[in-house]
Motif scaffolding. Sequence first.
Motif, mmCIF file in Angstrom:
data_model
loop_
_atom_site.group_PDB
_atom_site.id
_atom_site.type_symbol
_atom_site.label_atom_id
_atom_site.label_comp_id
_atom_site.label_asym_id
_atom_site.label_seq_id
_atom_site.Cartn_x
_atom_site.Cartn_y
_atom_site.Cartn_z
ATOM 1 N N SER A 191 0.808 -1.360 -0.077
ATOM 2 C CA SER A 191 0.043 -0.003 0.054
ATOM 3 C C SER A 191 0.807 1.397 -0.003
ATOM 4 O O SER A 191 0.510 2.382 -0.888
ATOM 5 N N ASP B 266 -3.582 -5.512 3.917
ATOM 6 C CA ASP B 266 -3.541 -4.032 4.103
ATOM 7 C C ASP B 266 -4.702 -3.399 2.924
ATOM 8 O O ASP B 266 -5.277 -4.334 2.291
ATOM 9 N N ASP B 267 -4.540 -2.305 2.633
ATOM 10 C CA ASP B 267 -5.440 -1.789 1.446
ATOM 11 C C ASP B 267 -4.736 -1.467 -0.061
ATOM 12 O O ASP B 267 -5.226 -0.820 -0.740
ATOM 13 N N SER B 268 -3.851 -2.477 -0.170
ATOM 14 C CA SER B 268 -3.271 -2.379 -1.474
ATOM 15 C C SER B 268 -4.013 -2.520 -2.707
ATOM 16 O O SER B 268 -3.908 -1.909 -3.694
ATOM 17 N N ASP C 257 -7.266 -2.099 -2.794
ATOM 18 C CA ASP C 257 -8.136 -1.059 -2.798
ATOM 19 C C ASP C 257 -7.484 0.134 -3.456
ATOM 20 O O ASP C 257 -8.236 0.705 -4.346
ATOM 21 N N LYS C 258 -6.218 0.613 -3.118
ATOM 22 C CA LYS C 258 -5.457 1.594 -4.004
ATOM 23 C C LYS C 258 -5.518 1.357 -5.369
ATOM 24 O O LYS C 258 -5.607 2.136 -6.021
#
Length: 332
Positions: A19, A48-50, A52-53
């Motif tokens: 992320s 994590d939000d990898s 999503d990004k």
Amino acid sequence: MKEYIEGLISIIIPVYNASAVIQKCLESINRQTYRKLEILFVDDCCTDDSMDKLNDFLRRNITDLKIKCIHHERNRGVAAARNTGLDNATGEYIYYLDADDFMENNAIELMYREAERCQADITGCEWYLSFQKNERHMIQADANNGDELFVKMARGVIRWNLWLFLVRRSLYEQNSIRFMEGMNMGEDMMVMMKLALCSGKTVIMHIPLYHYVQTKSDSLTKTWSNGYQQQIDANVKEVENYIRVNRNDISLKKELDYLKLNIKLPFLISLSSQDYEKWQNWFPEANKNIMGNKDISLRTRLLQFAASKHLYGLIKLYNILVIKVVYGILYK
């Protein structure tokens, strides 16, 4: 072999908890001047939000590229993620990009054009070692065929990182070349050396096209844990077995010793006597050929010779003068 789409480049990007660093990687993909690209993101069960990004960036910025997002049900490691990408690729060529690095805008176009011009199975380039404040242009030697590429990688004058090479997918498929799942250190070395032994024409472009980002201040003195050593051992053994079964070339034995010396050299880029002992105990059979590799600097050969004679004070002095002072000032 599966059918491929002519002129299509499959870029495989394993993603695991990236992320904080993935933005530059995505931007460099979006800026590529060559647009006949298939981008395969392999989500190795990020926590994590990898993703999503990544998905947000793709929605807002990339509309003309072929995108595949493949998800692992559990974290399986980078070797398995690379295999998943390969198994889903449809391009004529394979290229790997790490999620924490980035490319020059014309990287893929220049490598593809050179591969086609030379009809090369493997097309390599040079790169930048990128620090927080500056970069160092890293030079590669020449290699005109697969055997020469193998020798130069073993001798340490051509790096084996996957992101340095554009490779015809037929080399992977026709020779059943894949990564060993769970063996996540040295996996790039093992695969690139097999690919080299199977390839015909190769070419190295003397242009830096990739930015290998160093995010830790101690990156130049990084060493491996015992678990990592076991994984590297397994990948080295796989190369040895491959040569025995497919080549049975006695002249490659010395090259394998040079490879082993090259692999364990980071243990000497340290101020720790414990690291020097690890160097002593790892691949001791290779030490007899320390002075034989004339392709590397005399300074490096003498450093290894000093280690073989337990002259640890000299090694520490070298590291203080060269690594801590020179590199510490120039490459921050």
